[in-house]
Design a protein around this motif. Structure first.
Motif, PDB file in Angstrom:
ATOM      1  N   GLY A  25       0.801  -1.228   0.000  1.00  9.26           N
ATOM      2  CA  GLY A  25       0.000   0.000   0.000  1.00  9.26           C
ATOM      3  C   GLY A  25       0.830   1.272   0.000  1.00  9.26           C
ATOM      4  N   THR A  26       0.175   2.388  -0.312  1.00  6.44           N
ATOM      5  CA  THR A  26       0.858   3.682  -0.274  1.00  6.44           C
ATOM      6  C   THR A  26       1.196   4.043   1.164  1.00  6.44           C
ATOM      7  N   THR A  27       0.266   3.766   2.078  1.00 11.83           N
ATOM      8  CA  THR A  27       0.446   4.129   3.481  1.00 11.83           C
ATOM      9  C   THR A  27       0.854   2.919   4.320  1.00 11.83           C
ATOM     10  N   ASN A  28       0.132   1.817   4.144  1.00 11.64           N
ATOM     11  CA  ASN A  28       0.393   0.606   4.924  1.00 11.64           C
ATOM     12  C   ASN A  28       0.469  -0.612   4.011  1.00 11.64           C
ATOM     13  N   GLY A 214      -4.921   6.097   2.998  1.00  7.87           N
ATOM     14  CA  GLY A 214      -4.272   7.188   3.706  1.00  7.87           C
ATOM     15  C   GLY A 214      -4.071   8.420   2.841  1.00  7.87           C
ATOM     16  N   GLY A 242      -7.094   9.766   4.110  1.00  7.01           N
ATOM     17  CA  GLY A 242      -7.146   9.976   5.550  1.00  7.01           C
ATOM     18  C   GLY A 242      -6.172  11.052   6.043  1.00  7.01           C
ATOM     19  N   GLU A 277      -5.239  12.233  14.271  1.00  6.81           N
ATOM     20  CA  GLU A 277      -5.498  10.889  13.752  1.00  6.81           C
ATOM     21  C   GLU A 277      -6.164  10.030  14.832  1.00  6.81           C
ATOM     22  N   LYS A 280      -9.797  11.087  15.140  1.00  4.37           N
ATOM     23  CA  LYS A 280     -10.559  10.574  13.992  1.00  4.37           C
ATOM     24  C   LYS A 280     -10.878   9.093  14.177  1.00  4.37           C
ATOM     25  N   LYS A 281      -9.875   8.331  14.590  1.00  8.18           N
ATOM     26  CA  LYS A 281     -10.084   6.891  14.745  1.00  8.18           C
ATOM     27  C   LYS A 281     -11.068   6.598  15.872  1.00  8.18           C
ATOM     28  N   SER A 284     -14.697   7.035  15.103  1.00  7.64           N
ATOM     29  CA  SER A 284     -15.361   6.035  14.265  1.00  7.64           C
ATOM     30  C   SER A 284     -16.252   5.141  15.119  1.00  7.64           C
ATOM     31  N   GLY A 341      -9.982   0.197   2.531  1.00  9.27           N
ATOM     32  CA  GLY A 341      -9.149   1.308   2.995  1.00  9.27           C
ATOM     33  C   GLY A 341      -9.550   1.754   4.391  1.00  9.27           C
ATOM     34  N   GLY A 342      -8.539   2.029   5.230  1.00 11.84           N
ATOM     35  CA  GLY A 342      -8.763   2.383   6.622  1.00 11.84           C
ATOM     36  C   GLY A 342      -9.742   3.536   6.811  1.00 11.84           C
ATOM     37  N   SER A 343      -9.761   4.464   5.854  1.00 16.82           N
ATOM     38  CA  SER A 343     -10.601   5.654   6.037  1.00 16.82           C
ATOM     39  C   SER A 343     -12.086   5.361   5.859  1.00 16.82           C
ATOM     40  N   ARG A 345     -13.571   3.385   7.590  1.00 17.95           N
ATOM     41  CA  ARG A 345     -14.104   3.105   8.928  1.00 17.95           C
ATOM     42  C   ARG A 345     -14.932   4.278   9.439  1.00 17.95           C
ATOM     43  N   VAL A 346     -14.729   5.434   8.846  1.00 16.47           N
ATOM     44  CA  VAL A 346     -15.471   6.632   9.282  1.00 16.47           C
ATOM     45  C   VAL A 346     -16.951   6.446   8.933  1.00 16.47           C
TER      46      VAL A 346
HETATM   47  P1  ADP Z   1      -3.335   2.658   2.044  1.00 21.21           P
HETATM   48  O1  ADP Z   1      -4.254   1.801   1.252  1.00 21.21           O
HETATM   49  O2  ADP Z   1      -3.253   4.071   1.524  1.00 21.21           O
HETATM   50  O3  ADP Z   1      -1.982   2.070   2.242  1.00 21.21           O
HETATM   51  P2  ADP Z   1      -4.927   2.126   4.514  1.00 21.21           P
HETATM   52  O4  ADP Z   1      -6.037   1.429   3.841  1.00 21.21           O
HETATM   53  O5  ADP Z   1      -4.122   1.343   5.480  1.00 21.21           O
HETATM   54  O6  ADP Z   1      -3.943   2.851   3.503  1.00 21.21           O
HETATM   55  O7  ADP Z   1      -5.561   3.407   5.242  1.00 21.21           O
HETATM   56  C1  ADP Z   1      -4.815   4.226   6.067  1.00 21.21           C
HETATM   57  C2  ADP Z   1      -5.692   5.355   6.548  1.00 21.21           C
HETATM   58  O8  ADP Z   1      -6.796   4.819   7.295  1.00 21.21           O
HETATM   59  C3  ADP Z   1      -4.967   6.323   7.473  1.00 21.21           C
HETATM   60  O9  ADP Z   1      -5.231   7.649   7.048  1.00 21.21           O
HETATM   61  C4  ADP Z   1      -5.603   6.050   8.821  1.00 21.21           C
HETATM   62  O10 ADP Z   1      -5.633   7.213   9.644  1.00 21.21           O
HETATM   63  C5  ADP Z   1      -7.013   5.638   8.420  1.00 21.21           C
HETATM   64  N1  ADP Z   1      -7.701   4.883   9.485  1.00 21.21           N
HETATM   65  C6  ADP Z   1      -7.281   3.745  10.090  1.00 21.21           C
HETATM   66  N2  ADP Z   1      -8.157   3.375  11.051  1.00 21.21           N
HETATM   67  C7  ADP Z   1      -9.157   4.306  11.053  1.00 21.21           C
HETATM   68  C8  ADP Z   1     -10.359   4.476  11.830  1.00 21.21           C
HETATM   69  N3  ADP Z   1     -10.683   3.656  12.803  1.00 21.21           N
HETATM   70  N4  ADP Z   1     -11.126   5.563  11.555  1.00 21.21           N
HETATM   71  C9  ADP Z   1     -10.785   6.418  10.580  1.00 21.21           C
HETATM   72  N5  ADP Z   1      -9.682   6.306   9.819  1.00 21.21           N
HETATM   73  C10 ADP Z   1      -8.871   5.249  10.058  1.00 21.21           C
END
Ligand code: ADP
Ligand code: MG
Length: 616
Positions: A25-28, A214, A242, A277, A280-281, A284, A341-343, A345-346
């Motif tokens: 991933g770009t972020t993780n 992210g 995110g 961050e 924000k998490k 959620s 994608g983590g975002s 979760r919002v």
């Molecule tokens: P990528 O695909 O870009 O590598 P991810 O899918 O891992 O990234 O998403 C990372 C993003 O998800 C970050 O901006 C992180 O802050 C956000 N994130 C992770 N958990 C939560 C949550 N519980 N609520 C909101 N945002 C979240």
């Protein structure tokens, strides 16, 4: 030397061998496998329960490399030594990323705007492929640590919009990390597979995959017909994610506290970012966040957060509209919506997407794990464990042509589905060059001398023009019978030539396995040689063009300029035979620095156009 689980005699995989799925991933980034007992996909977790490895690489003064959470700590304190978002640079030239130059806090080389980007850390130069390979190496060694077995075979995911060069770069990064990349899979396809979509025979479904990570947002519309995934359209924003949420929360707090963003130091900004961050998490699932930024109490309610985020979410919905209209579909045509994608979760994001599509979304799996889980499902299919799934005919070895310096340029990577086609443009090396020799090779090694030659022919009758102006399109077509047709066509004049070969003719399965095995054991040396040959070629071309430039323009340059240029040219010339890539790059940089001011002054395009297009 790495031990790998291929039985050379039979070409079969050893029993215990594991094929992993990797979300780079770009972020993780993270790794998943099919659990040997439950047969369900699971992500690999370290003892701390954490599966996600931040895609961040830190180099210390001695050049030693750290990846992941420990590297992340240096993002603010040592921005010039800490590389994030390397994925954004894969297969890109400086021209491709210049619009976002300020986004990168490390040094992206901008001398040669046309050729592939490099990143400079101290006196070392890294390609995005090498950078990504550091992340993959870390993932590989974690997986081996957790599984207590050697991990060699992998499926790696990429965004659906990645082009041929970006996919090839990802494969090369895997190879450099000691991985045998069985397949590059689209992220939305993997996410759908994780939800079991497309796994049933006779399944026909249209799926929208909404991926908010992210730093990037992608929406992909897929059509799944009998296990075959077709991308109908993609849309998105490569600079929306995110991280923007976090920055917007920081801005919100700072304006509440009447702090001026510009006058706050780096450390405080970082404290605010991390707190944002966290808020924000938490929001959620919670309704109110209360925290403390260096003695200043801050709070954020869910309602406030949503107001801050609405503009971003609206931008993503606009992208969804565009993707739908590009696919010529209406909302009712969508059968499933997959959240990635983590975002996502919002809750506001989920609500908005569900309301746009008028349907509830698939969000039962962890959105930041779903791509890796699906990659593991794909890996299992490739391993032949999923008997319901039809395996398509594929090309067992990569097909490509020889380019300058004896390098292999792959047009159709191994494991591509048959039929398959690919094309790429090349150009001439010399002024007035009237012919071009096209040599077709098969194999995984970086130098053609280590691969198998399939055919060779000449494209003749190219009209006289300066070097670099001719546009020769080389296209490869592997038809349903496995026959490869190679065609070369000069686009300005229309002259063309073609040849047909049967790539597998006379090759046994054992020989194919041996070729694969060799490519992995030699991956490091091969990449090093490739990087060196590319630097040497770049140096030779730069010396040639500078020489020509000087001959034409001597009278316009001062004596100092001439002397400095001559000196830099001599130094560059001397580095070429010595065979150190970093020294050559440094000398190229020096010569460019000296010639740039007068080249710009004279508005001569010779230097800037010299490297357009690769030379055969
Ligand atoms: P990528 O695909 O870009 O590598 P991810 O899918 O891992 O990234 O998403 C990372 C993003 O998800 C970050 O901006 C992180 O802050 C956000 N994130 C992770 N958990 C939560 C949550 N519980 N609520 C909101 N945002 C979240
Ligand atoms: Mg992702």
């Amino acid at each position: 030397m790495a031990k790998i689980g291929i039985n050379i005699a039979t070409g079969s995989l050893q029993q215990q061998e594991m094929i992993v799925g990797i979300d780079l991933g770009t972020t993780n980034s993270l790794v998943a496998i099919i659990h040997p007992e439950s047969k369900k996909p699971v992500v690999l977790k370290e003892f701390d329960g954490n599966a996600l490895v931040p895609s961040v690489i830190h180099f210390d003064d001695t050049g030693s490399v750290t990846v992941g959470d420990n590297a992340r700590e240096f993002l603010i304190t040592e921005p010039q030594n800490t590389i994030f978002s390397a994925k954004r640079l894969m297969g890109k030239s400086y021209n491709d990323v210049r619009e976002h130059a300020s986004y990168f806090t490390y040094k992206v080389i901008d001398d040669d705007k046309e050729s592939l980007v490099k990143v400079q850390v101290g006196t070392k130069f890294y390609s995005p492929i090498e950078l990504s390979s550091f992340i993959l190496k870390e993932l590989k060694s974690r997986a081996e640590h957790i599984l207590k077995t050697q991990v060699v075979k992998a499926v790696i995911t990429v965004p659906a919009y990645f082009n041929d060069a970006q996919r090839q770069a990802t494969r090369d990064a895997g190879k450099l990390a000691g991985l045998d990349v069985l397949r590059i899979v689209n992220e939305p396809t993997a996410a759908s597979l994780a939800y079991g979509l497309g796994l049933k025979k006779d399944d026909i479904k249209t799926v929208a995959v909404y991926d908010l990570g992210g730093g990037t947002f992608d929406i992909s519309i897929l059509r799944i017909t009998n296990g075959i995934f077709e991308v109908l359209s993609t849309n998105g924003d490569t600079y929306l994610g995110g991280d923007d949420f976090d920055r917007a929360i920081v801005d919100y707090w700072m304006s509440q506290l009447e702090l001026n963003k510009e006058s706050v130091d780096k450390k405080t900004t970082q404290v605010f970012r991390l707190l944002a961050e966290e808020a924000k998490k938490q929001l959620s699932s919670a309704d109110l966040f209360e925290g403390n930024a260096e003695g200043r109490p801050v709070s954020l309610s869910k309602k406030e957060l949503e107001e801050v985020l609405i503009p971003f979410v609206e931008r993503t919905i606009q992208c969804c509209k565009n993707a739908m209209s590009d696919a010529h579909l209406s909302i009712n045509d969508i059968d499933e919506i997959v959240m990635v994608g983590g975002s996502t979760r919002v809750p506001l994001v989920k609500r908005s997407v569900a309301s746009f599509f008028g349907k509830s979304v698939n969000d039962s799996l962890n959105p930041d794990e779903v791509v890796a889980l699906g990659a593991a499902v794909q890996a299992d299919i490739l391993a032949g464990n999923n008997k319901d799934f039809l395996l398509l005919d594929i090309t067992p070895l990569s097909l490509g042509i020889e380019t300058m310096g004896g390098l292999m340029d792959v047009l159709i990577p191994r494991n591509s589905k048959i039929p398959s086609k690919a094309g790429r443009q090349y150009t001439t090396q010399r002024d007035g060059q009237s012919g071009m020799r096209i040599s077709v090779f098969q194999g995984e090694r970086d130098l053609v001398k280590d691969n198998r030659k399939l055919a060779e022919f000449n494209l003749t009758g190219i009209p006289a023009m300066p070097a670099g102006l001719a546009k020769v399109e080389i296209s490869f077509l592997v038809n349903a019978d496995g026959i490869l047709v190679v065609k070369a066509k000069e686009l300005r004049s229309g002259v063309e030539q073609s040849v047909e070969v049967k790539p597998q003719y006379g090759l046994t399965d054992e020989q194919v396995e041996k070729m694969l095995l060799d490519s992995i054991t030699h991956a490091k040396d091969d990449m090093r040689t490739r990087a060196l040959v590319e630097s040497q070629t770049e140096a030779k071309i730069l010396l040639d063009t500078t020489q020509q430039f000087l001959e034409k323009n001597t009278s316009f340059l001062s004596a100092e300029e001439l002397a400095a240029t001559q000196h830099a040219m001599n130094s560059l010339q001397n580095t070429i035979p010595a065979g150190n890539k970093d020294e050559i790059q440094t000398a190229i940089e020096k010569l460019n620095e000296i010639s740039r001011p007068y080249a710009e002054r004279l508005m001569d395009h010779a230097i800037s156009t010299a490297m357009k297009g690769k030379k055969v």
